[in-house]
Design a protein around this motif. Sequence first.
Motif, mmCIF file in Angstrom:
data_model
loop_
_atom_site.group_PDB
_atom_site.id
_atom_site.type_symbol
_atom_site.label_atom_id
_atom_site.label_comp_id
_atom_site.label_asym_id
_atom_site.label_seq_id
_atom_site.Cartn_x
_atom_site.Cartn_y
_atom_site.Cartn_z
ATOM 1 N N SER A 101 48.672 35.030 43.169
ATOM 2 C CA SER A 101 47.301 35.692 43.460
ATOM 3 C C SER A 101 46.247 34.058 43.875
ATOM 4 O O SER A 101 45.559 34.831 45.126
ATOM 5 C CB SER A 101 46.312 35.771 42.298
ATOM 6 N N GLU B 189 46.894 44.767 48.580
ATOM 7 C CA GLU B 189 48.093 44.703 47.741
ATOM 8 C C GLU B 189 47.095 43.596 46.645
ATOM 9 O O GLU B 189 47.638 43.896 45.593
ATOM 10 C CB GLU B 189 48.243 43.431 48.537
ATOM 11 N N LYS C 243 46.728 46.439 43.863
ATOM 12 C CA LYS C 243 47.655 46.586 43.475
ATOM 13 C C LYS C 243 47.895 45.749 42.377
ATOM 14 O O LYS C 243 48.334 46.006 41.416
ATOM 15 C CB LYS C 243 48.563 46.214 43.944
ATOM 16 N N TYR C 244 47.894 43.942 42.407
ATOM 17 C CA TYR C 244 47.667 43.388 40.927
ATOM 18 C C TYR C 244 46.674 42.663 41.190
ATOM 19 O O TYR C 244 46.454 41.594 39.990
ATOM 20 C CB TYR C 244 48.232 41.943 42.434
ATOM 21 N N LEU D 115 47.500 42.469 37.133
ATOM 22 C CA LEU D 115 48.437 41.724 36.577
ATOM 23 C C LEU D 115 47.284 40.329 36.515
ATOM 24 O O LEU D 115 47.869 39.031 35.635
ATOM 25 C CB LEU D 115 49.678 41.088 38.078
ATOM 26 N N ARG D 116 46.238 40.096 37.444
ATOM 27 C CA ARG D 116 45.650 39.009 37.674
ATOM 28 C C ARG D 116 44.553 39.282 35.902
ATOM 29 O O ARG D 116 44.579 37.962 35.235
ATOM 30 C CB ARG D 116 44.878 39.418 38.863
#
Length: 577
Positions: A4, A99, A102-103, A106-107
């Motif tokens: 990230s 993108e 999308k993450y 997760l972050r």
Amino acid sequence: RRVSLGREEILQSINDVFVSCSDTLSACRLRSKMLAKQLDHVDMEIEREEEAGNVAAVSRLQAMSSRLCTELEREKELELRIALTLKENLVEMWQIETEQGKYEILREQLQKDEEELQMQYQEEREARIWKEKITALQAEGTRRTREKREKEAQRECEERNKKLLKDAKKNHEKAVCFLRQSMARIHEKNAKEEVKAQEHMERRIQAVLSLKTSITSNREKLQTLQILNKAKALEAKKEEMKMREAILAEGGNAIREIFLHKRQQEHDKKKEAFRELQKSRKMEIVSRILQEKASIHKQKRSQPPTKAIKARGKLEVIFSCIFKTCVLSPKSWRSPSVCSSAGERTAPQGESSESRLQDVLWESGDEATERDKTLLVPEFPGLWSRKYDLHKVPKAEDPTQLAVEAMRKQMAEKKKEEPQTGILHRQIVPGREHKGCAFHSKPSCIHFKDFDVGQTYKKKIVLTNASYSVNYCRLVGISEWLKDFISVHFDPPGKMSSGMSCEFLVTFKPMINEGLEGEVMFMAQTGSFSVPLKCTVKTCILALDKELIDFGSLVVGETISRTISLTNSGALGTRFK
């Protein structure tokens, strides 16, 4: 988290590039507008100068217009290129943003994990701080206990030092007392030694004086002996003259008779000297025998009866052999048993043994004189008592003598063939016979010392013919257990005269770290002989420079030190304690 962060950095960099590209694009557009204005102005100037007919200004303005046209084209190309890069950056920004969406989950999970990890680190930090505080408190307690012990030890050391000082004072007083006593003894000893030295000097002076008087008396005796010898020589000359005159008066050969008379006198002197020498040797041998008998008599008391009888029997046989071969003839001595019984009886009594020794020597001397007298007359008549006719023809030989001579010839031929067939024979020269080893090696022992496994060692050995005549030498081989490690190179030299030498080479290739012993075997004409071979590994040989540590005389309370050196003379290092 790292992904990230990397994407954020890329996005930031793309934004920066986009801003810079937009700035450059606006600047490029401004430059192109300015160039277009300048080009219009130059065209107007060209038309004006053409109307005026100024050719030089027209050409100059045309060149300027061409340059402005090229610059305008370049700016347009740059503008197109920058616009293209702006479009690409926009596309990349849109991709990254998609993108990044999308993450997002997760972050968020990563942030939660980071918060939990920080809490764990905080708890561990607090636990470590608590443990460090506990260890610090324990160290403080140990330090205080150590300080207490050190104070107690210091107090005990001070008390011990006080006690040692008191003991040292007492020992010093005792030492002073002992020192005074020892000094008094030393003074007495020195005084006695001085008295002895004075007495010794007086004795030496008296001995010198007596020697001086004896020298003077000996000079007088020598003078008298010289006078007597001269007188005897004169008398001998007178007798010789008288004998010569008497022989000449009889008509004989005076020179021959006088020569024979002198030889007879010399023979008598030699015979007398030989008898004296024989008597002295007999005295020595008999005294040794009596001493041995006395020692046997002493040992017989301590040994068991069986061992004493065996030792006595052996010594009696040895003594009998010595008596028969070296001392006297069998007639002049008694049997060994008689001698042994006489020795046993006379061992404790010194005077009787000496008297018996003198009797035996006198008897042997009388018998020797009788034997000399009988030897003057031959036992059977020989050639000296008859006249032998040289021209007389001998009688026919006996057949037995012929057979003996034939056998002797055959034996001589066999002896000639012995070196070829390998039969061993003795080497006899006039007066002596060779005994022992026919060849001597130098060095006497082949020694490979302190070897390393895997290395090759060589030694050259010299063989010398120590016999009395020509000899041969050939290599037989080496010991069976040495064949894997030892090789010998030897070229047979053939016939070797007495004193000649030859060489052979020994090669040693150690494969194991062990000591080896054997021999290199040779065959000579007089018999076989061998040269010993030894291989020793590296060893440590430790030795001290002192066998006894002697501190000598010292005073009570005194401290003396001595140094001892330990030396390793071997090739292998070692530890010691």
